[in-house]
Design a protein around this motif. Structure first.
Motif, PDB file in Angstrom:
ATOM      1  N   CYS A  48      91.756  -3.544 -81.148  1.00 50.50           N
ATOM      2  CA  CYS A  48      91.395  -4.919 -80.724  1.00 50.50           C
ATOM      3  C   CYS A  48      91.050  -4.907 -79.242  1.00 50.50           C
ATOM      4  O   CYS A  48      91.685  -4.201 -78.435  1.00 50.50           O
ATOM      5  CB  CYS A  48      92.574  -5.851 -81.005  1.00 50.50           C
ATOM      6  SG  CYS A  48      92.154  -7.588 -80.761  1.00 50.50           S
ATOM      7  N   ASP A  49      90.055  -5.666 -78.863  1.00 51.92           N
ATOM      8  CA  ASP A  49      89.570  -5.654 -77.485  1.00 51.92           C
ATOM      9  C   ASP A  49      90.384  -6.540 -76.551  1.00 51.92           C
ATOM     10  O   ASP A  49      90.623  -6.181 -75.399  1.00 51.92           O
ATOM     11  CB  ASP A  49      88.102  -6.111 -77.454  1.00 51.92           C
ATOM     12  CG  ASP A  49      87.223  -5.186 -78.263  1.00 51.92           C
ATOM     13  OD1 ASP A  49      87.134  -4.004 -77.914  1.00 51.92           O
ATOM     14  OD2 ASP A  49      86.644  -5.661 -79.272  1.00 51.92           O
ATOM     15  N   VAL A  54      97.226 -12.781 -87.710  1.00 50.18           N
ATOM     16  CA  VAL A  54      97.840 -11.889 -86.731  1.00 50.18           C
ATOM     17  C   VAL A  54      99.361 -11.854 -86.874  1.00 50.18           C
ATOM     18  O   VAL A  54      99.993 -10.791 -86.732  1.00 50.18           O
ATOM     19  CB  VAL A  54      97.431 -12.310 -85.309  1.00 50.18           C
ATOM     20  CG1 VAL A  54      98.196 -11.502 -84.262  1.00 50.18           C
ATOM     21  CG2 VAL A  54      95.930 -12.138 -85.116  1.00 50.18           C
ATOM     22  N   ILE A  86      88.475  -5.985 -87.364  1.00 56.74           N
ATOM     23  CA  ILE A  86      88.113  -5.403 -86.065  1.00 56.74           C
ATOM     24  C   ILE A  86      86.978  -4.397 -86.244  1.00 56.74           C
ATOM     25  O   ILE A  86      86.004  -4.363 -85.470  1.00 56.74           O
ATOM     26  CB  ILE A  86      89.348  -4.745 -85.430  1.00 56.74           C
ATOM     27  CG1 ILE A  86      90.392  -5.823 -85.087  1.00 56.74           C
ATOM     28  CG2 ILE A  86      88.955  -3.964 -84.170  1.00 56.74           C
ATOM     29  CD1 ILE A  86      91.719  -5.267 -84.621  1.00 56.74           C
ATOM     30  N   VAL A 122      93.543  -6.905 -90.811  1.00 55.73           N
ATOM     31  CA  VAL A 122      93.133  -7.188 -89.433  1.00 55.73           C
ATOM     32  C   VAL A 122      92.327  -6.022 -88.881  1.00 55.73           C
ATOM     33  O   VAL A 122      91.314  -6.192 -88.192  1.00 55.73           O
ATOM     34  CB  VAL A 122      94.367  -7.481 -88.564  1.00 55.73           C
ATOM     35  CG1 VAL A 122      93.973  -7.556 -87.086  1.00 55.73           C
ATOM     36  CG2 VAL A 122      95.023  -8.782 -89.004  1.00 55.73           C
ATOM     37  N   ARG A 151      81.818 -12.708 -79.448  1.00 56.31           N
ATOM     38  CA  ARG A 151      83.219 -12.387 -79.714  1.00 56.31           C
ATOM     39  C   ARG A 151      83.680 -13.085 -80.976  1.00 56.31           C
ATOM     40  O   ARG A 151      83.258 -14.201 -81.270  1.00 56.31           O
ATOM     41  CB  ARG A 151      84.092 -12.804 -78.541  1.00 56.31           C
ATOM     42  CG  ARG A 151      85.570 -12.548 -78.736  1.00 56.31           C
ATOM     43  CD  ARG A 151      86.386 -13.215 -77.638  1.00 56.31           C
ATOM     44  NE  ARG A 151      86.308 -12.508 -76.368  1.00 56.31           N
ATOM     45  CZ  ARG A 151      86.857 -12.960 -75.229  1.00 56.31           C
ATOM     46  NH1 ARG A 151      87.500 -14.109 -75.237  1.00 56.31           N
ATOM     47  NH2 ARG A 151      86.768 -12.257 -74.112  1.00 56.31           N
ATOM     48  N   VAL A 181      86.233  -8.284 -80.282  1.00 55.41           N
ATOM     49  CA  VAL A 181      87.238  -8.935 -81.128  1.00 55.41           C
ATOM     50  C   VAL A 181      88.449  -9.285 -80.273  1.00 55.41           C
ATOM     51  O   VAL A 181      88.970  -8.439 -79.530  1.00 55.41           O
ATOM     52  CB  VAL A 181      87.667  -8.017 -82.290  1.00 55.41           C
ATOM     53  CG1 VAL A 181      88.719  -8.718 -83.149  1.00 55.41           C
ATOM     54  CG2 VAL A 181      86.457  -7.644 -83.139  1.00 55.41           C
ATOM     55  N   ALA A 191      92.354 -11.260 -80.542  1.00 55.10           N
ATOM     56  CA  ALA A 191      93.394 -11.710 -81.475  1.00 55.10           C
ATOM     57  C   ALA A 191      94.180 -12.848 -80.837  1.00 55.10           C
ATOM     58  O   ALA A 191      94.644 -12.728 -79.699  1.00 55.10           O
ATOM     59  CB  ALA A 191      94.333 -10.558 -81.832  1.00 55.10           C
ATOM     60  N   LEU A 240      98.044  -4.308 -82.198  1.00 57.12           N
ATOM     61  CA  LEU A 240      96.633  -4.699 -82.062  1.00 57.12           C
ATOM     62  C   LEU A 240      95.863  -3.717 -81.193  1.00 57.12           C
ATOM     63  O   LEU A 240      94.689  -3.405 -81.446  1.00 57.12           O
ATOM     64  CB  LEU A 240      96.539  -6.116 -81.496  1.00 57.12           C
ATOM     65  CG  LEU A 240      96.985  -7.227 -82.456  1.00 57.12           C
ATOM     66  CD1 LEU A 240      97.197  -8.533 -81.692  1.00 57.12           C
ATOM     67  CD2 LEU A 240      95.953  -7.427 -83.567  1.00 57.12           C
ATOM     68  N   LYS A 241      96.529  -3.195 -80.143  1.00 54.14           N
ATOM     69  CA  LYS A 241      95.866  -2.197 -79.299  1.00 54.14           C
ATOM     70  C   LYS A 241      95.573  -0.943 -80.098  1.00 54.14           C
ATOM     71  O   LYS A 241      94.475  -0.357 -79.997  1.00 54.14           O
ATOM     72  CB  LYS A 241      96.772  -1.880 -78.110  1.00 54.14           C
ATOM     73  CG  LYS A 241      96.208  -0.792 -77.195  1.00 54.14           C
ATOM     74  CD  LYS A 241      97.171  -0.508 -76.052  1.00 54.14           C
ATOM     75  CE  LYS A 241      96.630   0.613 -75.165  1.00 54.14           C
ATOM     76  NZ  LYS A 241      97.603   0.948 -74.067  1.00 54.14           N
ATOM     77  N   LEU A 287      93.542  -9.910 -76.107  1.00 52.05           N
ATOM     78  CA  LEU A 287      94.733 -10.528 -76.679  1.00 52.05           C
ATOM     79  C   LEU A 287      94.958 -11.885 -76.034  1.00 52.05           C
ATOM     80  O   LEU A 287      94.667 -12.084 -74.842  1.00 52.05           O
ATOM     81  CB  LEU A 287      95.959  -9.636 -76.453  1.00 52.05           C
ATOM     82  CG  LEU A 287      95.836  -8.172 -76.891  1.00 52.05           C
ATOM     83  CD1 LEU A 287      97.080  -7.403 -76.469  1.00 52.05           C
ATOM     84  CD2 LEU A 287      95.635  -8.078 -78.409  1.00 52.05           C
ATOM     85  N   LYS A 332      87.335 -14.360 -82.743  1.00 49.13           N
ATOM     86  CA  LYS A 332      88.743 -14.601 -82.456  1.00 49.13           C
ATOM     87  C   LYS A 332      89.483 -14.662 -83.794  1.00 49.13           C
ATOM     88  O   LYS A 332      89.280 -15.580 -84.584  1.00 49.13           O
ATOM     89  CB  LYS A 332      88.919 -15.903 -81.685  1.00 49.13           C
ATOM     90  CG  LYS A 332      88.245 -15.892 -80.324  1.00 49.13           C
ATOM     91  CD  LYS A 332      88.530 -17.163 -79.526  1.00 49.13           C
ATOM     92  CE  LYS A 332      89.957 -17.189 -79.087  1.00 49.13           C
ATOM     93  NZ  LYS A 332      90.229 -18.339 -78.183  1.00 49.13           N
TER      94      LYS A 332
END
Length: 895
Positions: free
Chosen positions: A865-866, A819, A836, A832, A811, A846, A848, A860-861, A868, A813
């Motif tokens: 991004c995977d 962010v 990703i 960003v 992963r 990934v 955030a 982010l979704k 949060l 971060k």
């Protein structure tokens, strides 16, 4: 040794004379009588002591037996009532026990266990936790409870340490109720706990005026075979008076001695010995005096006889002494020419020992011409003064020269004419030795001068730098020690400037050490030119110099302005370039200044304080100066306090793990937690890493904090699994120091970490582009243990795509700094999104960080991004709070 043996033999014979036999007989009778009297007196004294101890011990024993029997008799009464009221409730039980314990009793509480399970207890307050206790499930109490049930009789245990605090003895009594067909049925047991300290006090054992020391043994009522539970082994081992304390079940053994132990000496011993001594004196004195008078008479007779024999030996000894020492003897009547010379005198002066007459001409003929006049004057002077001492040379017929030393004295017997008698001996060897000694002394003095010069050179070299010629660190230490003494008498003050060359290492590395040496010599010359003539300048390290300015306390001294001007002058002068082999070399200087004129005055810390100020100057950008002040002092004190608190906190386990949940960006399910270090400071409360981590790094204890957080995270993770809490995994930060530990893998193996349960977060800048073999090996071994690797704070370091492909983390971060702006900055949002995409293209999940609002979560979704993590969902919390948070599912309502 032989003389000593002879002396002891004579002493023995003098003591064993017949005149001393009456005294010996009297001494024998007195000695035997004395020993018998003392033995009989000691026996009577010991018997009296043991009788007194037995009396006091019997009183204590009777009180113990009465108190214990009384307490347990109360419990027997309760057993009788329970036998008639087997269905008694708590209220009835408390009322009955309260009435039973209304009087003076040492019972602390009573519990009734129906079918060996505690159902009733009094007092209820403080003992509620005992309700429901099944003795059969309690290993410590099961045996005693079952023994009381099986034997049908009282079982006494203890003293034991009580869970509620203190110590006590426990009496367990079985309760039987009427059964079918007029039989008896086992109902349960009643346990009465007697407070042992109150029992001791009420029995008089704790009385401060008690004149005996007591020891009790027989734990669990086992008598002499039981363990000691009161008093000391010293009492048991000191021949005590022993008795048995009879208990309702079993017995104790009580042992007692006088307080402090048995007296070794009877109290009347001195009086007895005085009386015996007086009686012995009345007998011995007359016998000894009579024997001494007889001995004195016999000794006087022997002395007279011995002196007569000694006079005959005296002349023979004198002649033997003269022959052995080779001393010549001469004698003459004053005023007459004839002299008497013995054989040795003739031999000394080179004349035949034929007994012929000798006169002054024989002496004068031999005396050396250069010494004759002086020797004649000394001899004539002796005739008038009565004593003669002289040293001169004589010359023999064969030309041999001898040195003669002569001594004499004038004496007169009655009416006879005065005479002078003397001795003479050859001192030629002594004179030669003295002359050789003078020559050696002269040579030694010359060598001492050379050594002193060499010592001065060595001392100068020891106190000065061989390269620059400046004083060195040792010289500086001596000067500061001298200044400290003068400071203590308020006769002197000083200021110290610590100077470090900037960019000196570059010159050494690029042009070589010879260029560096030339720059150091140049710097020394610039410093001498910048300071006053009486200032002290020293080189104390590779590129470090010190300037000390001293002045008398009565003078105005060096103020801040003067020291500022000096520092500015040094900085300016040191910027002058040095030409070396066609290269123009320049260096700058950083200067730290400390003095003992202000409220922080401390002459012993001048160098330390100046060094602290120097490093503050370097931190501010170099080529400048900095005064040591109260702010720096406060910073040092604060840092020292925090450092001490950190070390103490590690010892006392004050560092705890807090957890921040991580959520799936699509479903908002919890996909893990991050374990974060927090310091539960006893005075400042809960502290975040920003308050202590920098100092912890300086102390080299970050790895220890990482280890503690990992251990706590494992404990909490196992606890969550046991209660069925849905936490897939926990992430733990690992420092660079921890990764470089060659014992890391061994310690992780011993923890038995379940694969997939723990993830290590590594800061991006730790090692990704480093060729650290140990770190890379440790990372691979960590993966083999089933521990995933995550890259923390991605985007703030310098990792390359090649490094990511080589490391293969599970992963990434994304750091919160990247962010935070994505809601309002399209460019930042695109950056960003690119990170990703890179992660996904490499098969890396990934996450955030810093998701502060739900708008951040939605963006982010949308970017793919995977996972949060941030305050929009949850703040870091303790393990207990995390359990409540997960069970409440509050983040669902917030979304």
């Amino acid at each position: 040794m032989k003389l000593s043996i002879v002396g002891r033999g004579k002493a023995s014979r003098s003591i064993l004379r017949a005149t001393n036999i009456p005294a010996f007989l009297a001494l024998f009778v007195i000695t035997v009588s004395w020993l018998v009297a003392e033995h009989q007196n000691r026996r009577l004294f010991e018997q009296g002591q043991r009788a007194a101890v037995l009396h006091h011990m019997s009183v204590i024993r009777a009180r113990l037996e009465g108190n214990i029997s009384g307490n347990l008799q109360l419990a027997r009464g309760l057993v009788a009532i329970l036998a008639t009221e087997p269905d008694m409730d708590q209220a009835r039980f408390s009322a009955l026990v309260g009435n039973l314990l209304h009087g003076k009793s040492q019972i602390r509480h009573i519990a009734a266990a129906r079918d060996l399970t505690v159902t009733l207890v009094h007092p209820l307050e403080g003992n509620r936790q005992a309700l429901g206790l099944d003795y059969r499930d309690n290993a410590e109490q099961r045996a005693g409870a079952e023994r009381a049930r099986d034997t049908g009789d009282l079982v006494l245990a203890g003293p034991v340490d009580l869970v509620q605090g203190g110590r006590g003895i426990i009496g367990r009594l079985p309760v039987f109720v009427a059964g079918p067909r007029d039989g008896q049925r086992f109902w349960g047991i009643v346990s009465a706990v007697v407070d042992i300290d109150r029992l001791y006090e009420d029995s008089g054992m704790l009385d401060p005026d008690l004149p005996i020391d007591i020891a009790l043994s027989g734990h669990d009522g086992l008598g002499a075979q039981g363990a000691l539970f009161y008093g000391s082994e010293a009492t048991v081992n000191d021949d005590p008076v022993v008795a048995q304390v009879t208990l309702p079940s079993g017995a104790w053994q009580i042992a007692a001695t006088p307080r402090g132990g048995w007296p070794k000496t009877p109290t009347n011993l001195l009086t007895l010995r005085l009386l015996l001594g007086a009686a012995a004196a009345l007998i011995m004195v007359p016998a000894v005096i009579a024997g001494r008078l007889i001995d004195e008479r016999q000794r006087n007779i022997r002395t007279l006889r011995r002196r007569e024999a000694q006079l005959g030996k005296l002349s023979r000894r004198l002649r033997l002494a003269l022959d052995t020492s080779r001393v010549a003897v001469w004698e003459m009547n004053i005023g007459e020419p004839l002299q008497f010379w013995d054989a040795r005198m003739n031999e000394l002066y080179g004349y035949p020992a034929d007994g012929g007459p000798r006169d002054s001409s024989h002496w004068e003929r031999r005396v050396h011409p250069d010494d004759r006049e002086r020797a004649d004057v000394e001899f004539r002077k002796a005739l008038t003064e009565g004593s003669y001492t002289a040293q001169f040379r004589i010359v023999l017929d064969d030309g041999q020269v001898r040195h003669i030393r002569a001594m004499g004295a004038v004496y007169q017997e009655g009416e006879a004419p005065p005479r002078i008698i003397g001795v003479a001996w050859d001192v030629t060897a002594d004179v030669g030795l003295a002359e050789e000694l003078k020559r050696v002394n002269a040579l030694t003095e010359a060598r001492n001068v050379e050594l002193e010069a060499a010592r001065a050179r060595i001392e100068h070299n020891a106190l000065h730098d061989s390269l620059t010629g400046l004083p060195n660190r040792r010289y500086l230490d001596d000067l500061l020690a001298d200044h400290a003494g003068r400071f203590a008498t308020e006769s002197e003050r000083a200021a110290l400037l610590q100077i470090d060359l900037d960019r000196f290492k570059q010159i050494n590395d690029t042009l070589g050490h010879l260029a560096g040496d030339a720059m150091l010599v140049h710097a020394a010359g610039m410093l001498r030119a910048a300071v006053a003539e009486d200032d002290f300048v020293a080189r104390v390290g590779g590129d470090e110099f010190v300037v000390v300015r001293r002045w008398r306390h009565a003078d105005a001294g060096a103020g801040v302005e003067e020291l500022t001007a000096l520092a500015e002058r040094i900085v300016e002068r040191m910027q002058e370039p040095l030409s070396y082999q066609g290269h123009e070399c320049r260096v700058g200087v950083s200067v730290g200044i400390a003095s003992d004129m202000d409220s922080l005055a401390d002459p012993l810390r001048l160098l330390v304080n100046a060094d602290i100020a120097l490093y503050r100057a370097k931190d501010r950008g170099r080529n400048r100066y900095q005064f040591f002040n109260e702010a720096l002092q406060a910073e040092i004190v604060t840092t020292k306090r925090v450092a001490d608190d950190i070390l103490s906190g590690l010892e006392q386990n004050q560092f705890v793990a807090h957890y921040q949940p991580q959520f799936c960006a699509r479903t908002l399910d919890i996909v893990g937690v991050e374990a974060l270090a927090r310091w539960q400071h006893p005075g400042d409360g809960l502290l975040v890493p920003g308050a202590f981590m920098k100092i912890a790094e300086e102390l080299n204890v970050v790895a220890s904090i990482d280890r503690l957080i990992l251990e706590q995270a494992l404990v909490d993770f196992h606890a969550w699994e046991e209660i069925g809490l849905a936490i897939p995994k926990a992430s733990v930060n690992v420092s660079a120091r921890r990764l470089q530990d060659d014992e890391l893998i061994g310690s992780l193996r011993r923890m038995n970490i379940r694969p997939g349960a723990i993830t290590f977060e590594l800061v991006e800048s730790i090692f990704l582009d480093d060729n650290d073999d140990l770190t890379a090996w440790n990372v691979e071994q960590i993966k083999d243990l089933g521990i995933d690797i995550e890259i923390d704070d991605f985007g703030t370091g310098y990792a390359s795509i090649v490094s990511l492909m080589k490391l293969k983390p599970s992963r990434l971060k994304i750091d919160r700094q990247l962010v935070m702006p994505i809601v309002h900055s399209p460019g930042q949002r695109q950056l960003v999104g690119s990170i990703i995409d890179i992660g996904h293209s490499l098969g890396i999940e990934v996450l955030a960080e810093g998701v502060e609002t739900m708008e951040h979560a939605r963006v982010l979704k949308a970017l793919g991004c995977d996972a949060l993590q941030g305050y929009a969902f949850a703040r870091p919390m303790s393990g207990a709070d995390l359990v409540a948070f997960v069970q409440s599912r509050r983040w669902r309502r917030a979304s």
